[in-house]
Write an enzyme that holds these catalytic residues in place. Structure first.
Site, PDB file in Angstrom:
ATOM      1  N   PHE A 183      25.164  45.960  90.333  1.00  0.00           N
ATOM      2  CA  PHE A 183      24.435  44.924  91.084  1.00  0.00           C
ATOM      3  C   PHE A 183      22.968  45.319  91.082  1.00  0.00           C
TER       4      PHE A 183
ATOM      5  N   LEU B 136      19.459  44.548  92.088  1.00  0.00           N
ATOM      6  CA  LEU B 136      18.510  43.798  92.918  1.00  0.00           C
ATOM      7  C   LEU B 136      17.198  44.577  93.081  1.00  0.00           C
ATOM      8  N   THR B 137      17.316  45.857  93.461  1.00  0.00           N
ATOM      9  CA  THR B 137      16.130  46.664  93.783  1.00  0.00           C
ATOM     10  C   THR B 137      15.264  46.910  92.549  1.00  0.00           C
TER      11      THR B 137
ATOM     12  N   GLY C 249      27.277  76.721 111.907  1.00  0.00           N
ATOM     13  CA  GLY C 249      26.353  77.829 111.671  1.00  0.00           C
ATOM     14  C   GLY C 249      25.991  77.919 110.191  1.00  0.00           C
TER      15      GLY C 249
ATOM     16  N   GLU D 265      21.360  49.343 100.946  1.00  0.00           N
ATOM     17  CA  GLU D 265      21.892  48.113 101.567  1.00  0.00           C
ATOM     18  C   GLU D 265      21.129  47.744 102.835  1.00  0.00           C
ATOM     19  N   GLY D 266      19.823  48.006 102.830  1.00  0.00           N
ATOM     20  CA  GLY D 266      18.990  47.703 103.980  1.00  0.00           C
ATOM     21  C   GLY D 266      18.822  48.943 104.841  1.00  0.00           C
ATOM     22  N   THR D 267      17.569  49.378 105.012  1.00  0.00           N
ATOM     23  CA  THR D 267      17.294  50.580 105.815  1.00  0.00           C
ATOM     24  C   THR D 267      17.495  50.261 107.301  1.00  0.00           C
TER      25      THR D 267
HETATM   26  P1  TGC Z   1      14.943  35.348 104.490  1.00  0.00           P
HETATM   27  O1  TGC Z   1      13.932  34.239 104.382  1.00  0.00           O
HETATM   28  O2  TGC Z   1      15.229  35.946 105.816  1.00  0.00           O
HETATM   29  O3  TGC Z   1      16.314  34.868 103.870  1.00  0.00           O
HETATM   30  C1  TGC Z   1      16.406  34.190 102.634  1.00  0.00           C
HETATM   31  C2  TGC Z   1      17.657  33.328 102.720  1.00  0.00           C
HETATM   32  O4  TGC Z   1      18.805  34.191 102.848  1.00  0.00           O
HETATM   33  C3  TGC Z   1      19.498  33.911 104.081  1.00  0.00           C
HETATM   34  N1  TGC Z   1      19.926  35.216 104.608  1.00  0.00           N
HETATM   35  C4  TGC Z   1      21.168  35.648 104.516  1.00  0.00           C
HETATM   36  N2  TGC Z   1      22.269  35.069 104.033  1.00  0.00           N
HETATM   37  C5  TGC Z   1      23.404  35.780 104.092  1.00  0.00           C
HETATM   38  N3  TGC Z   1      23.474  37.021 104.562  1.00  0.00           N
HETATM   39  C6  TGC Z   1      22.393  37.647 105.034  1.00  0.00           C
HETATM   40  N4  TGC Z   1      22.471  38.889 105.489  1.00  0.00           N
HETATM   41  C7  TGC Z   1      21.163  36.961 105.032  1.00  0.00           C
HETATM   42  N5  TGC Z   1      19.901  37.250 105.420  1.00  0.00           N
HETATM   43  C8  TGC Z   1      19.155  36.165 105.145  1.00  0.00           C
HETATM   44  C9  TGC Z   1      18.469  33.216 104.957  1.00  0.00           C
HETATM   45  O5  TGC Z   1      19.104  32.405 105.914  1.00  0.00           O
HETATM   46  C10 TGC Z   1      17.681  32.424 103.948  1.00  0.00           C
HETATM   47  O6  TGC Z   1      18.449  31.297 103.599  1.00  0.00           O
HETATM   48  P2  TGC Z   1      17.712  29.917 103.187  1.00  0.00           P
HETATM   49  O7  TGC Z   1      18.844  28.991 102.943  1.00  0.00           O
HETATM   50  O8  TGC Z   1      16.868  29.569 104.384  1.00  0.00           O
HETATM   51  O9  TGC Z   1      16.906  30.222 101.978  1.00  0.00           O
HETATM   52  O10 TGC Z   1      14.554  36.461 103.423  1.00  0.00           O
HETATM   53  P3  TGC Z   1      13.413  37.524 103.447  1.00  0.00           P
HETATM   54  O11 TGC Z   1      12.803  37.548 102.093  1.00  0.00           O
HETATM   55  O12 TGC Z   1      12.510  37.321 104.640  1.00  0.00           O
HETATM   56  O13 TGC Z   1      14.225  38.908 103.582  1.00  0.00           O
HETATM   57  C11 TGC Z   1      14.983  39.223 104.659  1.00  0.00           C
HETATM   58  C12 TGC Z   1      15.435  40.727 104.548  1.00  0.00           C
HETATM   59  C13 TGC Z   1      14.255  41.660 104.681  1.00  0.00           C
HETATM   60  C14 TGC Z   1      16.405  40.922 105.706  1.00  0.00           C
HETATM   61  C15 TGC Z   1      16.131  40.972 103.190  1.00  0.00           C
HETATM   62  O14 TGC Z   1      15.225  40.919 102.156  1.00  0.00           O
HETATM   63  C16 TGC Z   1      16.857  42.294 103.137  1.00  0.00           C
HETATM   64  O15 TGC Z   1      18.002  42.371 103.564  1.00  0.00           O
HETATM   65  N6  TGC Z   1      16.232  43.388 102.592  1.00  0.00           N
HETATM   66  C17 TGC Z   1      16.899  44.640 102.347  1.00  0.00           C
HETATM   67  C18 TGC Z   1      17.174  44.772 100.877  1.00  0.00           C
HETATM   68  C19 TGC Z   1      18.501  45.407 100.593  1.00  0.00           C
HETATM   69  O16 TGC Z   1      19.359  45.545 101.437  1.00  0.00           O
HETATM   70  N7  TGC Z   1      18.708  45.749  99.346  1.00  0.00           N
HETATM   71  C20 TGC Z   1      19.988  46.261  98.949  1.00  0.00           C
HETATM   72  C21 TGC Z   1      20.045  46.409  97.462  1.00  0.00           C
HETATM   73  S1  TGC Z   1      21.694  46.572  96.841  1.00  0.00           S
HETATM   74  C22 TGC Z   1      22.148  48.100  97.336  1.00  0.00           C
HETATM   75  O17 TGC Z   1      21.504  48.798  98.026  1.00  0.00           O
HETATM   76  C23 TGC Z   1      23.463  48.539  96.828  1.00  0.00           C
HETATM   77  S2  TGC Z   1      23.895  50.118  97.293  1.00  0.00           S
HETATM   78  C24 TGC Z   1      25.213  50.266  96.315  1.00  0.00           C
HETATM   79  C25 TGC Z   1      26.189  51.276  96.731  1.00  0.00           C
HETATM   80  O18 TGC Z   1      26.969  51.003  97.704  1.00  0.00           O
HETATM   81  O19 TGC Z   1      26.267  52.328  96.043  1.00  0.00           O
HETATM   82  P1  FAD Z   2      11.145  50.989 100.866  1.00  0.00           P
HETATM   83  O1  FAD Z   2      11.405  49.535 100.936  1.00  0.00           O
HETATM   84  O2  FAD Z   2       9.935  51.429 100.112  1.00  0.00           O
HETATM   85  O3  FAD Z   2      11.089  51.558 102.354  1.00  0.00           O
HETATM   86  C1  FAD Z   2      10.584  52.871 102.646  1.00  0.00           C
HETATM   87  C2  FAD Z   2      10.517  53.022 104.177  1.00  0.00           C
HETATM   88  O4  FAD Z   2       9.694  52.005 104.732  1.00  0.00           O
HETATM   89  C3  FAD Z   2      11.884  52.857 104.839  1.00  0.00           C
HETATM   90  O5  FAD Z   2      11.990  53.736 105.920  1.00  0.00           O
HETATM   91  C4  FAD Z   2      11.869  51.422 105.352  1.00  0.00           C
HETATM   92  O6  FAD Z   2      12.689  51.227 106.479  1.00  0.00           O
HETATM   93  C5  FAD Z   2      10.403  51.257 105.712  1.00  0.00           C
HETATM   94  N1  FAD Z   2       9.992  49.834 105.677  1.00  0.00           N
HETATM   95  C6  FAD Z   2       9.976  48.988 104.617  1.00  0.00           C
HETATM   96  N2  FAD Z   2       9.564  47.768 104.999  1.00  0.00           N
HETATM   97  C7  FAD Z   2       9.327  47.836 106.335  1.00  0.00           C
HETATM   98  C8  FAD Z   2       8.874  46.896 107.327  1.00  0.00           C
HETATM   99  N3  FAD Z   2       8.611  45.629 107.031  1.00  0.00           N
HETATM  100  N4  FAD Z   2       8.761  47.336 108.593  1.00  0.00           N
HETATM  101  C9  FAD Z   2       9.052  48.608 108.935  1.00  0.00           C
HETATM  102  N5  FAD Z   2       9.465  49.552 108.058  1.00  0.00           N
HETATM  103  C10 FAD Z   2       9.602  49.162 106.775  1.00  0.00           C
HETATM  104  N6  FAD Z   2      19.833  48.884  94.944  1.00  0.00           N
HETATM  105  C11 FAD Z   2      20.459  47.943  94.190  1.00  0.00           C
HETATM  106  O7  FAD Z   2      19.926  46.851  93.977  1.00  0.00           O
HETATM  107  N7  FAD Z   2      21.679  48.195  93.627  1.00  0.00           N
HETATM  108  C12 FAD Z   2      22.330  49.370  93.795  1.00  0.00           C
HETATM  109  O8  FAD Z   2      23.438  49.555  93.277  1.00  0.00           O
HETATM  110  C13 FAD Z   2      21.698  50.392  94.578  1.00  0.00           C
HETATM  111  N8  FAD Z   2      22.275  51.608  94.714  1.00  0.00           N
HETATM  112  C14 FAD Z   2      21.592  52.616  95.339  1.00  0.00           C
HETATM  113  C15 FAD Z   2      22.108  53.919  95.313  1.00  0.00           C
HETATM  114  C16 FAD Z   2      21.411  54.963  95.891  1.00  0.00           C
HETATM  115  C17 FAD Z   2      21.943  56.355  95.793  1.00  0.00           C
HETATM  116  C18 FAD Z   2      20.185  54.701  96.569  1.00  0.00           C
HETATM  117  C19 FAD Z   2      19.433  55.814  97.248  1.00  0.00           C
HETATM  118  C20 FAD Z   2      19.655  53.420  96.598  1.00  0.00           C
HETATM  119  C21 FAD Z   2      20.340  52.375  95.959  1.00  0.00           C
HETATM  120  N9  FAD Z   2      19.790  51.086  95.896  1.00  0.00           N
HETATM  121  C22 FAD Z   2      20.414  50.103  95.140  1.00  0.00           C
HETATM  122  C23 FAD Z   2      18.454  50.824  96.414  1.00  0.00           C
HETATM  123  C24 FAD Z   2      18.392  50.629  97.934  1.00  0.00           C
HETATM  124  O9  FAD Z   2      18.943  49.402  98.318  1.00  0.00           O
HETATM  125  C25 FAD Z   2      16.917  50.735  98.368  1.00  0.00           C
HETATM  126  O10 FAD Z   2      16.567  52.090  98.225  1.00  0.00           O
HETATM  127  C26 FAD Z   2      16.706  50.266  99.799  1.00  0.00           C
HETATM  128  O11 FAD Z   2      16.875  48.866  99.890  1.00  0.00           O
HETATM  129  C27 FAD Z   2      15.311  50.635 100.327  1.00  0.00           C
HETATM  130  O12 FAD Z   2      14.316  50.320  99.403  1.00  0.00           O
HETATM  131  P2  FAD Z   2      13.211  51.439  98.984  1.00  0.00           P
HETATM  132  O13 FAD Z   2      13.935  52.676  98.602  1.00  0.00           O
HETATM  133  O14 FAD Z   2      12.318  50.814  97.971  1.00  0.00           O
HETATM  134  O15 FAD Z   2      12.430  51.747 100.303  1.00  0.00           O
END
Ligand code: TGC
Ligand code: FAD
Length: 385
Positions: free
Chosen positions: A129, A131-132, A340, A364-366
């Site tokens: 997946f 995204l990042t 320890g 998956e979101g900090t």
């Molecule tokens: P925003 O304008 O708030 O939302 C855009 C549209 O999305 C809807 N929405 C959601 N829908 C479903 N579930 C949610 N949790 C949703 N949050 C928002 C929202 O209603 C809106 O819909 P529409 O119809 O109005 O367009 O979007 P934004 O750009 O302001 O961002 C919101 C924010 C900061 C919360 C979002 O960007 C976010 O969650 N950022 C964190 C990024 C993240 O979690 N990345 C994860 C990457 S994947 C990963 O880490 C996999 S780890 C893999 C492993 O397990 O090893």
């Molecule tokens: P940044 O966004 O640069 O954030 C750095 C710091 O700033 C954090 O403490 C954060 O909370 C803070 N910060 C950022 N914005 C704000 C704000 N507006 N206000 C206050 N504080 C803020 N991604 C994928 O897409 N697919 C994957 O499969 C996947 N797997 C991963 C596996 C591992 C082992 C790791 C470590 C990461 C993975 N990720 C993946 C990425 C992960 O989702 C991102 O690392 C995460 O979303 C945070 O993004 P960043 O590292 O760029 O941190």
């Protein structure tokens, strides 16, 4: 002295059906006999635990996900049990199951589902997946990866970072900006212009494969577009599914740390030959940890109930992800301290669990992002920017 109790002081496991308890036992056996004996060594060597895949396949978990047969709480319990072994192993379920299969099930065409779901379910094929990006982690809306239309499909350019299973994957779910809106594409990883490079040197998630992906003029047919994934909201919906498994998994990681620590404290005497477990300050910490774990599990259970009722809101998932990851990390750090010097050695699992939970707290979101999601729900004011 009264016989020691299980750490499940609230008897939460008694709430589960007989079938769910059998599944828990089955996954627990798999973790004890297959995952735990090898995972420390893989963490040490920074290698993927290939030998756990056959057993994971035999559990039939991914086939149940492909067939949409798993109810929410059973899915959660399986995540909890897998993370008793390793956060990196539970992550396989979050990525392959919730993010990749979840994207196909919610947004894929019938043909895409038919082509990929059975193979993903048998673990004969892998997905990732994407995204990042290097410059867009917490704020994926700003992504630079672009798709443009061609005569018979799309051309993708960009880079993705930190992608779990990116090297192993047969295809990537790539999120890219197409004409001003974010769309999802299924991109086979053997397409010309697609490169996956492993990220080495991590001190967390060392037994998980993480990659950087590069897309340089990658041409895909029109059928690569996920027809239902036409905004960032689609990607966020997939994340909701994965964050659900993380909230449950954190309970398993924390409980495993606590149980290993109690066993250690009972066996190690300090001061007048008394076991560490008999000292008051230590019992206070055990009580605090168990209380936190009960709270985490109640939150996860409630989340499961809401999901089964189809009433799960993003802020509820944010609360569970934020709370359970932070609390699990605090529990792991406290356990590390109570062991320890032994707490920093690979003979015990708490140190590995602690460093892996640093990843779980971030991906998956900090914590900040989830706090801001809750804050927006409470106040009606978005404070991300
Ligand atoms: P925003 O304008 O708030 O939302 C855009 C549209 O999305 C809807 N929405 C959601 N829908 C479903 N579930 C949610 N949790 C949703 N949050 C928002 C929202 O209603 C809106 O819909 P529409 O119809 O109005 O367009 O979007 P934004 O750009 O302001 O961002 C919101 C924010 C900061 C919360 C979002 O960007 C976010 O969650 N950022 C964190 C990024 C993240 O979690 N990345 C994860 C990457 S994947 C990963 O880490 C996999 S780890 C893999 C492993 O397990 O090893
Ligand atoms: P940044 O966004 O640069 O954030 C750095 C710091 O700033 C954090 O403490 C954060 O909370 C803070 N910060 C950022 N914005 C704000 C704000 N507006 N206000 C206050 N504080 C803020 N991604 C994928 O897409 N697919 C994957 O499969 C996947 N797997 C991963 C596996 C591992 C082992 C790791 C470590 C990461 C993975 N990720 C993946 C990425 C992960 O989702 C991102 O690392 C995460 O979303 C945070 O993004 P960043 O590292 O760029 O941190």
């Amino acid at each position: 002295m009264a016989p020691p109790q299980s750490t499940d002081l609230y008897r939460l496991d008694e709430d589960w059906t007989e079938e769910q308890q059998l599944i828990v036992e089955q996954v627990r056996r798999y973790v004890d006999t297959v995952v735990l004996p090898c995972i420390g060594e893989h963490h040490h060597r920074e290698t993927f635990p290939e030998e756990i895949i056959a057993g994971l396949r035999e559990l039939g978990l991914f086939e149940s996900i492909a067939a949409n047969e798993l109810d929410a709480c059973t899915y959660g319990l399986i995540s909890r049990e897998l993370e008793r072994g390793s956060s990196a192993v539970r992550s396989i379920v979050s990525v392959q199951g919730s993010l990749v299969m979840g994207a196909l099930q919610q947004f894929g065409s019938k043909a895409q589902q038919r082509d990929w779901l059975p193979r993903l379910g048998r673990l004969d094929a892998w997905g990732c997946f994407a995204l990042t990006e290097p410059d867009f982690g917490s704020n994926p809306a700003g992504m630079e990866t672009r798709a443009e239309r061609t005569a018979d499909g799309y051309r993708l350019n960009g880079a993705k970072c930190w992608i779990t299973n990116g090297v192993r994957a047969d295809f990537a779910v790539v999120w890219a900006n197409l004409e001003g809106a974010i769309h999802g594409f299924l991109v086979e990883t053997d397409r010309s212009g697609f490169t996956a490079t492993p990220i080495k040197g991590k001190w967390s998630f060392r037994s998980s494969e993480t990659a950087q992906l590069f897309l340089e003029d990658v041409d895909v047919p029109a059928t690569a577009l996920l027809p239902g994934a036409t905004s960032l909201g689609a990607a966020l919906k997939c994340l909701s599914g994965a964050r659900y498994t993380i909230a449950w998994g954190a309970v398993g990681a924390a409980r495993a740390c606590l149980e290993e620590t109690i066993a250690y404290l009972k066996a190690r005497p300090q001061f007048h030959g008394k076991p560490l477990a008999s000292h008051q300050l230590i019992q206070y910490k055990l009580a605090w940890m168990n209380t936190e774990i009960v709270g985490m599990e109640l939150i996860a259970h409630r989340l499961g109930t809401l999901r089964e009722r189809g009433r799960l809101a993003p802020e509820q998932i944010a609360l569970a992800k934020m709370n359970n990851c932070r609390k699990a990390l605090e529990v792991a750090r406290t356990c590390r301290e109570l062991l320890g010097a032994n707490g920093i050695h690979s003979e015990y699992h708490v140190g590995r669990r602690m460093v892996d939970l640093e990843t779980v707290l971030t991906y998956e979101g900090t914590e900040h992002i989830h706090a801001l999601t809750i804050g927006a729900a409470l106040t009606g004011i978005k404070a991300f920017g």
